[in-house]
Scaffold this active site. Structure first.
Site, short mmCIF file in Angstrom:
data_model
loop_
_atom_site.label_atom_id
_atom_site.label_comp_id
_atom_site.label_asym_id
_atom_site.label_seq_id
_atom_site.Cartn_x
_atom_site.Cartn_y
_atom_site.Cartn_z
NE ARG A 130 -6.10 0.42 11.79
CZ ARG A 130 -4.68 0.03 11.00
NH1 ARG A 130 -4.10 1.54 10.52
NH2 ARG A 130 -4.05 -1.04 10.65
CG MET A 186 10.09 23.72 -0.77
SD MET A 186 8.94 24.82 -1.75
CE MET A 186 7.66 25.89 -0.99
CE LYS A 221 -0.43 -0.20 5.30
NZ LYS A 221 -0.35 -0.91 6.61
CE1 TYR A 237 13.83 31.27 4.15
CE2 TYR A 237 14.03 29.41 4.02
CZ TYR A 237 13.91 30.85 3.40
OH TYR A 237 13.80 30.37 1.69
C1 LIG Z 1 -0.19 -2.21 6.10
C2 LIG Z 1 -0.03 -3.34 7.09
C3 LIG Z 1 0.53 -3.79 7.40
C4 LIG Z 1 2.50 -4.52 7.97
O1 LIG Z 1 2.65 -3.58 8.65
P1 LIG Z 1 3.67 -3.23 8.80
O2 LIG Z 1 4.77 -2.96 9.82
O3 LIG Z 1 4.21 -2.86 7.84
O4 LIG Z 1 4.52 -4.78 8.79
C5 LIG Z 1 0.11 -5.62 8.02
N1 LIG Z 1 -1.81 -5.63 7.71
C6 LIG Z 1 -2.07 -4.37 8.22
C7 LIG Z 1 -4.13 -4.91 8.31
C8 LIG Z 1 -1.63 -3.21 7.36
O5 LIG Z 1 -3.03 -2.57 7.38
#
Ligand SMILES: *Cc1c(COP(=O)(O)O)cnc(C)c1O
Length: 356
Positions: free
Chosen positions: A129, A299, A35, A251
């Site tokens: 969640r 930036m 993802k 800055y």
């Molecule tokens: C992002 C995610 C993972 C992976 O987690 P890591 O800590 O990056 O290994 C696993 N399961 C779910 C449901 C996730 O959303």
């Protein structure tokens, strides 16, 4: 692009990390989490490098899945949050996707749905969640069960990164009890559970961060864990100058030179994904020598201390993080976690792939 900011992707490191996952969880199939554009590494690039060595790929939304299918990736793909709207069910069928089911709305959609999409039913055992209450397990599984449709059962730990945390054991017990008499492969462990909680490995594991060669554990470094960064973020010096004692840098003039000293200007800034909150003292490599950020990151540029590399010149190589400088260190200096730095690096920097 001639601007020297680069993200150098090392597919061999990614594949070696995958083998580290396999060694840690030898009995489990691997749902590789890609993802957020594969944690900023580029989802297609990562999926190609993983190839047939992973059992499935996990994404956050249909768009990420379609990008993979359009690039010719044929591995199973799981939507980790399921569909957001009912009309996505047709895309799920067309692109041959698998889906998490975590709420009543999705349950209703998939109960009526007539394709045999593989479904991953998610239970909330304490993270609060996504997921159904464990007490609903029999009802939810019963509603989704039908001949030809494969169901899998999953949950997610809140604190697997904390070795020995009692909540992890409690979550696993609640999950095991809820699904004890239900059919379907189990899937629990993210990277930190893969490393800290062997009893959670079950049929499938879901590594994300560790695949990219980054440690999810505060007390263990990636190299300790046998992981290598899959991405190295580099740029170059575009100016070198000598600042007199008492001279201020950047800055707000927050850094004052304690002596006459050489400084370098690096073509990399917060617009490239470098954390603006990385203060003076944050490590950086110039020509492979460890030195520090000076003053405020801007930036497109940042200033670095050249006292440890007095011969550094315009054009010399700078490593912001990656091989030789773990992103974990930069995250700590910026009061964040490596996940955030990787994800928001969907950057302007040009990607370069090390040939396999
Ligand atoms: C992002 C995610 C993972 C992976 O987690 P890591 O800590 O990056 O290994 C696993 N399961 C779910 C449901 C996730 O959303």
């Amino acid at each position: 692009m001639t601007r020297p900011a680069r993200a150098i992707f090392n597919p061999a490191a990614l594949r070696a990390n995958l083998q580290t996952v396999r060694r840690a969880a030898p009995g489990s199939r691997i749902l590789a989490i890609v993802k957020a554009d594969a944690y900023g590494h580029g989802v297609v690039r990562v999926a190609r490098a993983l190839g047939e060595d992973v059992d499935a790929l996990g994404v956050a939304c249909v768009e990420e899945a379609v990008a993979l299918r359009e690039a010719g990736i044929s591995r199973p793909i799981v939507l980790l949050e399921g569909p957001f709207e009912a009309r996505e069910l047709s895309a799920i069928v067309v692109h041959d996707l698998e889906s998490v089911v975590h709420n009543e709305q999705q349950l209703a959609w998939f109960t009526r749905h007539d394709a045999n999409t593989t479904l991953w039913i998610k239970f909330d055992t304490g993270m609060h969640r996504l997921g159904f209450a464990p007490a609903d397990a029999t009802r939810v599984v019963g509603a989704l069960q039908r001949p030809g449709r494969e169901l899998r059962l999953m949950t997610h730990f809140a604190s697997a990164h904390l070795a020995g945390d009692a909540s992890v054991t409690a979550q696993q017990q609640d999950f095991d009890a809820a699904v004890k008499d239900l059919p379907g492969a189990r899937c629990i462990a993210n990277s930190s559970a893969i490393l800290n909680w062997p009893q959670s490995h079950t049929d499938w594991v879901r590594p994300g961060l560790m695949l990219y060669g980054v440690s999810p554990l505060a007390e263990r470094s990636a190299s300790d864990l046998g992981l290598r960064p899959a991405l190295t973020v580099t740029s170059a010096l575009i100016a070198v100058k000598t600042v007199p004692a008492g001279g201020a840098v950047g800055y707000g003039q927050s850094y004052r030179c304690p002596e006459t000293m050489p400084i370098g200007i690096v073509a990399f800034g917060y617009a490239d994904g470098y954390p603006r909150h990385a203060a003076t003292g944050t490590p950086v490599l110039v020509n492979g020598v460890r030195t520090q950020v000076l003053g405020e990151v801007t930036m497109d540029m940042m200033m670095v201390d050249l006292r440890p590399v007095p011969n550094a010149q315009i054009g010399d190589a700078v490593v912001l993080w990656g091989e030789g400088l773990p992103v974990e260190e930069i995250a700590r200096a910026a009061a964040t976690i490596p996940y955030e730095l990787l994800c928001r690096m969907r950057m302007r920097a040009q990607f370069v792939e090390i040939p396999a």
